[in-house]
Design a protein around this motif. Structure first.
Motif, mmCIF file in Angstrom:
data_model
loop_
_atom_site.group_PDB
_atom_site.id
_atom_site.type_symbol
_atom_site.label_atom_id
_atom_site.label_comp_id
_atom_site.label_asym_id
_atom_site.label_seq_id
_atom_site.Cartn_x
_atom_site.Cartn_y
_atom_site.Cartn_z
ATOM 1 N N VAL A 125 37.477 -32.857 7.187
ATOM 2 C CA VAL A 125 38.044 -32.567 8.508
ATOM 3 C C VAL A 125 38.075 -31.070 8.797
ATOM 4 C CG1 VAL A 125 39.509 -34.623 8.504
ATOM 5 C CG2 VAL A 125 40.399 -32.486 7.556
ATOM 6 N N ARG A 126 38.206 -30.770 10.075
ATOM 7 C CA ARG A 126 38.589 -29.437 10.531
ATOM 8 C C ARG A 126 40.107 -29.436 10.709
ATOM 9 N NH1 ARG A 126 35.555 -28.664 15.999
ATOM 10 N NH2 ARG A 126 36.471 -26.581 15.854
ATOM 11 N N GLU A 127 40.757 -28.309 10.407
ATOM 12 C CA GLU A 127 42.210 -28.212 10.539
ATOM 13 C C GLU A 127 42.542 -27.419 11.801
ATOM 14 O OE1 GLU A 127 44.550 -27.447 7.015
ATOM 15 O OE2 GLU A 127 42.776 -27.741 5.756
ATOM 16 N N ILE A 128 43.172 -28.090 12.741
ATOM 17 C CA ILE A 128 43.489 -27.521 14.054
ATOM 18 C C ILE A 128 45.010 -27.488 14.229
ATOM 19 C CG2 ILE A 128 43.169 -27.742 16.546
ATOM 20 C CD1 ILE A 128 40.561 -27.220 15.042
ATOM 21 N N GLU A 129 45.507 -26.414 14.821
ATOM 22 C CA GLU A 129 46.939 -26.296 15.072
ATOM 23 C C GLU A 129 47.188 -25.831 16.498
ATOM 24 O OE1 GLU A 129 48.641 -23.722 12.125
ATOM 25 O OE2 GLU A 129 48.294 -25.148 10.485
ATOM 26 N N VAL A 130 48.279 -26.326 17.086
ATOM 27 C CA VAL A 130 48.718 -25.831 18.384
ATOM 28 C C VAL A 130 50.218 -25.562 18.317
ATOM 29 C CG1 VAL A 130 46.937 -27.009 19.719
ATOM 30 C CG2 VAL A 130 49.113 -28.150 19.312
ATOM 31 N N ALA A 131 50.673 -24.649 19.160
ATOM 32 C CA ALA A 131 52.089 -24.312 19.245
ATOM 33 C C ALA A 131 52.677 -24.961 20.491
ATOM 34 C CB ALA A 131 52.263 -22.797 19.297
ATOM 35 N N VAL A 132 53.868 -25.524 20.339
ATOM 36 C CA VAL A 132 54.564 -26.156 21.457
ATOM 37 C C VAL A 132 55.857 -25.377 21.708
ATOM 38 C CG1 VAL A 132 55.522 -28.303 22.365
ATOM 39 C CG2 VAL A 132 53.614 -28.379 20.748
ATOM 40 N N LEU A 133 56.187 -25.186 22.983
ATOM 41 C CA LEU A 133 57.343 -24.381 23.366
ATOM 42 C C LEU A 133 58.036 -25.039 24.549
ATOM 43 C CD1 LEU A 133 58.872 -21.598 23.057
ATOM 44 C CD2 LEU A 133 57.264 -20.712 24.755
ATOM 45 N N GLY A 134 59.341 -25.275 24.454
ATOM 46 C CA GLY A 134 60.065 -25.846 25.574
ATOM 47 C C GLY A 134 61.131 -26.820 25.131
ATOM 48 N N ASN A 135 61.805 -27.403 26.105
ATOM 49 C CA ASN A 135 62.792 -28.454 25.839
ATOM 50 C C ASN A 135 62.268 -29.773 26.382
ATOM 51 O OD1 ASN A 135 64.607 -26.789 24.443
ATOM 52 N ND2 ASN A 135 65.657 -26.153 26.300
#
Length: 374
Positions: free
Chosen positions: A232-242
């Motif tokens: 696999v490729r390792e992908i990350e995203v950041a989440v911000l909020g309520n």
């Protein structure tokens, strides 16, 4: 505004927390905030003010030059009449200091006792707003088994896995090894269920290695999980909020080691980060959709980093895990992803503090409504 930065802790990620806390305190705007350092030693003693700073200054933090830069001149006195902890435990003295001396807390604690709802419960008991996920989301996010069960309930795609307890392993190890080999193929990954930063994780390619890896993971937690290894490729995203979370651009990690282990994350700093990641429009849409779905599945708030696998052969998008208190070191993906999305480190912290205050006000409104009704 007085901001209490809480760091250290009793988990195996103590050193990572020190690195994250130093970065956070360096980035907070001194014209807007008065920083109150609150350190927790490895044996659970609390230190406030100069005692906490001393812990930062003397910690053996892994830096590229092998030394630690002295932090800024933060509060250099006791807070609320407290004396920095010596040989006695002072946790009973902490809540009054938090109530009287800080307006909001940033618990930069990774792993058990910090990312599992423990510190969040304490802060709610003493009525202090805090950055990040609440008690439920923190506990679920750290427990990889419960997290996967929650994801499965809302249809989030994941890798196959087998979960069991340390007691089950010690009672009948051969039976568990047989179970794993029936359900999964080599290679696979063995992990403690309640630990972050890749501590205690092993990649195994044989039955012998599997047994050794489970024994290692059992040293860190009473629950273990074995996951199917894929190309696999390792992908990350950041989440911000309520309640209305935002998603950053995606980033890809090319590990310097065989997989993205503790050393690759924090020690060498040689893993390659590609931001933004090269994804098709369909993959990008799925990553963004599942990032929000994972965030909401555990009722998260404030921030989280959602980690994905993209299978090379098929392009299939799978959610690996959600991290409710991702690292904030200079190697960390979370702030880098928001910087690439147009939000600086300092502005990110400003936003997180506002989200903490908003969520606290919402909790208080609920409590007052209940009291009035009662």
């Amino acid at each position: 505004m007085k901001v209490g930065v809480i760091f250290g802790g009793k988990s195996g990620e103590h050193e990572v927390s020190l690195q994250s806390a130093k970065s956070v305190m360096d980035a907070l705007d001194p014209l807007q905030y008065t920083i109150v350092p609150i350190g927790i030693t490895r044996d659970g003693r609390w230190q406030v003010g100069k005692g906490a700073i001393k812990a930062l200054e003397t910690a053996k933090v892994a830096e590229s030059k092998g030394t630690t830069q002295s932090p800024k001149n933060y509060i250099n006195s006791t807070v609320g009449g407290l004396t920095p902890a010596s040989t006695t435990r002072s946790v009973d003295m902490l809540p009054p200091a938090l109530v009287n001396e800080i307006d909001v807390a940033i618990p930069v604690l990774h792993g058990t006792y910090g990312e599992d709802g423990s510190i969040q419960g304490l802060l709610e008991l003493v009525g202090v707003p805090y950055v990040g996920a609440g008690i439920l989301a923190s506990a679920v996010g750290l427990d990889k088994i419960v997290m996967k069960q929650m994801f499965a309930a809302v249809g989030i795609p994941q890798v196959r896995y087998v979960a069991f307890t340390r007691s089950q392993w010690r009672t009948n190890p051969e039976e568990l090894l047989d179970l794993v080999e029936r359900q999964l193929a080599y290679p696979c990954f063995v992990k403690p269920a309640n630990l972050g930063s890749s501590v205690g994780i092993s990649k195994v390619k044989s039955r012998e290695q599997l047994a050794e890896a489970i024994a290692l993971a059992a040293q860190y937690d009473r629950k273990m999980i074995v996951e199917q290894g894929l190309d696999v490729r390792e992908i990350e995203v950041a989440v911000l909020g309520n309640d209305r979370p935002m998603v950053s651009v995606a980033g890809e990690i090319i590990p310097s080691n065989e997989f993205y282990d503790y050393e690759a994350k924090y020690v060498g700093g040689h893993s390659k980060l590609i931001i933004p990641a090269e994804l098709s429009d369909e993959q990008r849409e799925k990553v963004e959709h599942y990032a929000v779905a994972a965030f909401q599945a555990i009722d998260c708030s404030g921030l989280a980093r959602v980690d994905f696998f993209i299978e090379r052969a098929t392009g299939r998008v799978l959610v690996n895990e959600i991290n409710t208190m991702p690292g904030f070191t200079r190697y960390s993906m979370y702030p880098k992803l928001w910087e690439a999305s147009g939000m600086s480190y300092g502005k990110l912290l400003d936003h997180l503090i506002q989200l903490a205050l908003e969520r606290h006000a919402e909790r208080e409104q609920t409590v007052h409504t209940y009291e009035k009704h009662d």
